[in-house]
Motif scaffolding. Structure first.
Motif, PDB file in Angstrom:
ATOM      1  N   UNK A  98       9.884  -1.929   4.172  1.00  0.00           N
ATOM      2  CA  UNK A  98       9.992  -1.505   2.772  1.00  0.00           C
ATOM      3  C   UNK A  98       9.240  -2.409   1.795  1.00  0.00           C
ATOM      4  N   UNK A  99       9.017  -3.652   2.148  1.00  0.00           N
ATOM      5  CA  UNK A  99       8.289  -4.540   1.240  1.00  0.00           C
ATOM      6  C   UNK A  99       6.801  -4.234   1.207  1.00  0.00           C
ATOM      7  N   UNK A 100       6.311  -3.548   2.223  1.00  0.00           N
ATOM      8  CA  UNK A 100       4.879  -3.242   2.287  1.00  0.00           C
ATOM      9  C   UNK A 100       4.527  -1.914   1.641  1.00  0.00           C
ATOM     10  N   UNK A 101       5.424  -0.934   1.709  1.00  0.00           N
ATOM     11  CA  UNK A 101       5.100   0.432   1.288  1.00  0.00           C
ATOM     12  C   UNK A 101       5.514   0.656  -0.161  1.00  0.00           C
ATOM     13  N   UNK A 145       0.841  -1.191   0.000  1.00  0.00           N
ATOM     14  CA  UNK A 145       0.000   0.000   0.000  1.00  0.00           C
ATOM     15  C   UNK A 145       0.875   1.240   0.000  1.00  0.00           C
ATOM     16  N   UNK A 146       0.285   2.350  -0.424  1.00  0.00           N
ATOM     17  CA  UNK A 146       0.921   3.657  -0.310  1.00  0.00           C
ATOM     18  C   UNK A 146       0.560   4.270   1.037  1.00  0.00           C
ATOM     19  N   UNK A 147       1.432   5.141   1.540  1.00  0.00           N
ATOM     20  CA  UNK A 147       1.175   5.786   2.825  1.00  0.00           C
ATOM     21  C   UNK A 147       1.418   7.287   2.692  1.00  0.00           C
ATOM     22  N   UNK A 148       0.465   8.057   3.216  1.00  0.00           N
ATOM     23  CA  UNK A 148       0.535   9.517   3.229  1.00  0.00           C
ATOM     24  C   UNK A 148       0.465   9.960   4.680  1.00  0.00           C
ATOM     25  N   UNK A 149       1.414  10.812   5.107  1.00  0.00           N
ATOM     26  CA  UNK A 149       1.394  11.291   6.481  1.00  0.00           C
ATOM     27  C   UNK A 149       1.567  12.786   6.558  1.00  0.00           C
TER      28      UNK A 149
END
Length: 286
Positions: free
Chosen positions: A119-122, A99-103
């Protein structure tokens, strides 16, 4: 708010997170800052969902309606690593391995920690109105200490809680005409909850201790964010005044970096949702 989105508590292990999620397509999780809750994204989330994304908006641990873990002597219960682990567990519980993540604001530190630790998830990282905690602390000068004095006040034991809870509305402000009535109501309920105020302060206490140490360990080991990274900062906020070369600060921490200004004040998701959603969409499509 969040028409068509589901809302629920999700057990992620140590805590339960309150979350809204909706849409279909590649997943993106939106992480709020202090002292907001997930509802700060109420104008952005539907725009991203309408363009083919599954959008997930949690209250971070300690914030809003999510669990408030017991305070530890080292404040590690409020560390960005703990919060990032929660978000990873949340996304997996909802069926998203990548998934992408925005913070934004404090949420940007959680997003950064998530990208470094998992790193494998984002797939993509977007950070709004921040530089890494370690960089901010190491570059502290009179201008930073004057403008961001709250970092150091919030780290003190006991006194910030007393000051804030004496009059939360005066301390934090907020305009329902700008924020939206329902967003303002959710935010106001949070800032009037003593347990939430303590937990939000613990976020800052962790920042000066365990979070700084985690950044130091990453830098010493040469770890960098390996996914595409977009850094945006509000043109009517003070980040660029304090750090004139924002992208230069981020460069040693990333391998694929782009970014620039966005025409907004600090609470960009509320003040410039269309431009923000457009920039995120273009980045995720690239």
């Amino acid at each position: 708010m969040f028409e068509g989105f589901a809302e629920q508590y999700v057990d992620v292990g140590e805590v339960h997170l309150w979350v809204r999620h909706g849409g279909t397509g590649p997943a993106v999780v939106l992480l709020h800052g202090h002292p907001r809750t997930h509802t700060t994204w109420h104008r952005v989330a539907p725009l991203l969902a309408s363009t083919g994304h599954t959008v997930v908006c949690p209250d971070l641990r300690g914030y809003g309606r999510s669990s408030k873990p017991a305070v530890r002597a080292d404040h590690a219960q409020a560390s960005k690593r703990a919060m990032a682990t929660d978000v990873l567990g949340l996304m997996r519980a909802l069926g998203h391995e990548r998934f992408a993540v925005v913070g934004h604001d404090r949420g940007s530190y959680v997003a950064t920690r998530l990208a470094l630790d998992s790193p494998r998830a984002v797939t993509h990282l977007v950070v709004l109105d921040s530089v890494p905690i370690l960089e901010a602390l190491e570059r502290t000068d009179a201008a930073f200490a004057t403008a961001w004095w709250h970092w150091f006040f919030f780290a003190q034991p006991g006194k910030p809680e007393r000051a804030i809870l004496a009059d939360p509305d005066a301390w934090y402000g907020g305009d329902p005409a700008v924020m939206g009535q329902e967003n303002y109501a959710d935010y106001r309920a949070a800032i009037h909850d003593p347990a939430t105020v303590v937990a939000m302060l613990e976020d800052y206490r962790a920042g000066l201790g365990v979070d700084r140490a985690a950044d130091e360990a990453d830098r010493a080991a040469g770890r960098r964010i390996t996914c595409p990274t977009l850094v945006l900062w509000s043109s009517r906020d003070d980040l660029e005044d304090l750090h004139p070369d924002v992208l230069g600060v981020w460069t040693p921490w990333t391998t694929q970096l782009t970014g620039g200004r966005i025409n907004s004040g600090h609470h960009v998701a509320e003040e410039a949702p269309d431009e923000l959603a457009s920039r995120i969409n273009a980045f995720l499509a690239g």
